[in-house]
Design an enzyme around this catalytic site. Structure first.
Site, PDB file in Angstrom:
ATOM      1  N   THR A  46     -29.402  -1.839  18.545  1.00  0.00           N
ATOM      2  CA  THR A  46     -29.038  -0.991  19.676  1.00  0.00           C
ATOM      3  C   THR A  46     -28.779  -1.901  20.879  1.00  0.00           C
ATOM      4  OG1 THR A  46     -31.351  -0.614  20.231  1.00  0.00           O
ATOM      5  CG2 THR A  46     -30.298   1.025  18.807  1.00  0.00           C
ATOM      6  N   THR A  48     -29.481  -2.503  24.239  1.00  0.00           N
ATOM      7  CA  THR A  48     -30.495  -3.218  25.024  1.00  0.00           C
ATOM      8  C   THR A  48     -31.364  -4.090  24.132  1.00  0.00           C
ATOM      9  OG1 THR A  48     -30.504  -1.451  26.668  1.00  0.00           O
ATOM     10  CG2 THR A  48     -32.384  -2.956  26.686  1.00  0.00           C
ATOM     11  N   CYS A  49     -31.714  -3.583  22.971  1.00  0.00           N
ATOM     12  CA  CYS A  49     -32.570  -4.332  22.040  1.00  0.00           C
ATOM     13  C   CYS A  49     -31.877  -5.594  21.546  1.00  0.00           C
ATOM     14  CB  CYS A  49     -32.938  -3.453  20.848  1.00  0.00           C
ATOM     15  SG  CYS A  49     -33.664  -1.864  21.303  1.00  0.00           S
ATOM     16  N   HIS A  50     -30.634  -5.456  21.153  1.00  0.00           N
ATOM     17  CA  HIS A  50     -29.893  -6.559  20.544  1.00  0.00           C
ATOM     18  C   HIS A  50     -29.354  -7.553  21.569  1.00  0.00           C
ATOM     19  CE1 HIS A  50     -27.669  -8.572  17.387  1.00  0.00           C
ATOM     20  NE2 HIS A  50     -26.555  -8.434  18.060  1.00  0.00           N
ATOM     21  N   LEU A  54     -34.360  -8.874  22.436  1.00  0.00           N
ATOM     22  CA  LEU A  54     -34.583  -9.883  21.402  1.00  0.00           C
ATOM     23  C   LEU A  54     -34.105 -11.280  21.802  1.00  0.00           C
ATOM     24  CD1 LEU A  54     -35.437 -10.690  18.497  1.00  0.00           C
ATOM     25  CD2 LEU A  54     -33.166  -9.930  17.760  1.00  0.00           C
TER      26      LEU A  54
END
Length: 161
Positions: A46, A48-50, A54
């Protein structure tokens, strides 16, 4: 009830990918006798996550470990195959343990679940990070603003170590 600093992590089992295929690991195996940085994301790949959350941990993995951290792990309510693909696509494989909490059992036990049904994602994890010493939460940073990874990012963890 939401977990807080001073609490012991609940017993849980995660799926991980090994050279021999999917396997299981437990909180006891991951956290007993170690200092571990654990962070969670609502979903692998997703935005923001990617793109934001991370990458900071991948980039600063050596610096985090140099501050006395034995391991770094990311958990998401995704299956082991998605987490494995994310590890490879993000250059995080070998630097960070990618833990699949596919049924959100660990996430719910922490009290950090997020209802993302409005986005077609079902139950997911809130975005957070924590420093865990021998299975006990020392610091907990839960993101208040959706779409951001500041309070729970690698820079904040580095400040807390």
């Amino acid at each position: 009830m939401t977990i807080k600093a001073g609490d012991k992590l609940p017993d849980a089992t995660f799926k991980i990918m090994t050279a021999d295929g999917p396997a299981e690991t437990t909180t006891a195996e991951l956290f007993s006798g170690k200092t571990v940085v654990l962070f969670a994301v609502p979903g692998a790949f997703t935005p923001t996550c990617h793109l934001n959350h991370l990458p900071g941990f991948v980039e600063h993995a050596d610096t985090i470990r140099a501050k006395g951290v034995d391991d770094i792990a990311v958990v998401s309510v995704n299956d082991v195959f998605v987490m494995d693909a994310w590890a490879k696509a993000s250059s995080g494989a070998g630097k960070i343990h990618f833990l699949a909490d596919g049924s959100a059992d660990f996430t719910k036990a922490l009290g950090l679940e997020l209802d993302a049904s409005g986005f077609g994602m079902g139950v997911r994890s809130k975005r957070y990070s924590m420093i865990v010493e021998d299975g006990v939460v020392k610091t907990l940073n839960v993101e208040d603003t959706p779409g951001t990874a500041e309070a729970s990012g690698a820079a904040e963890i580095l400040n807390q170590l």
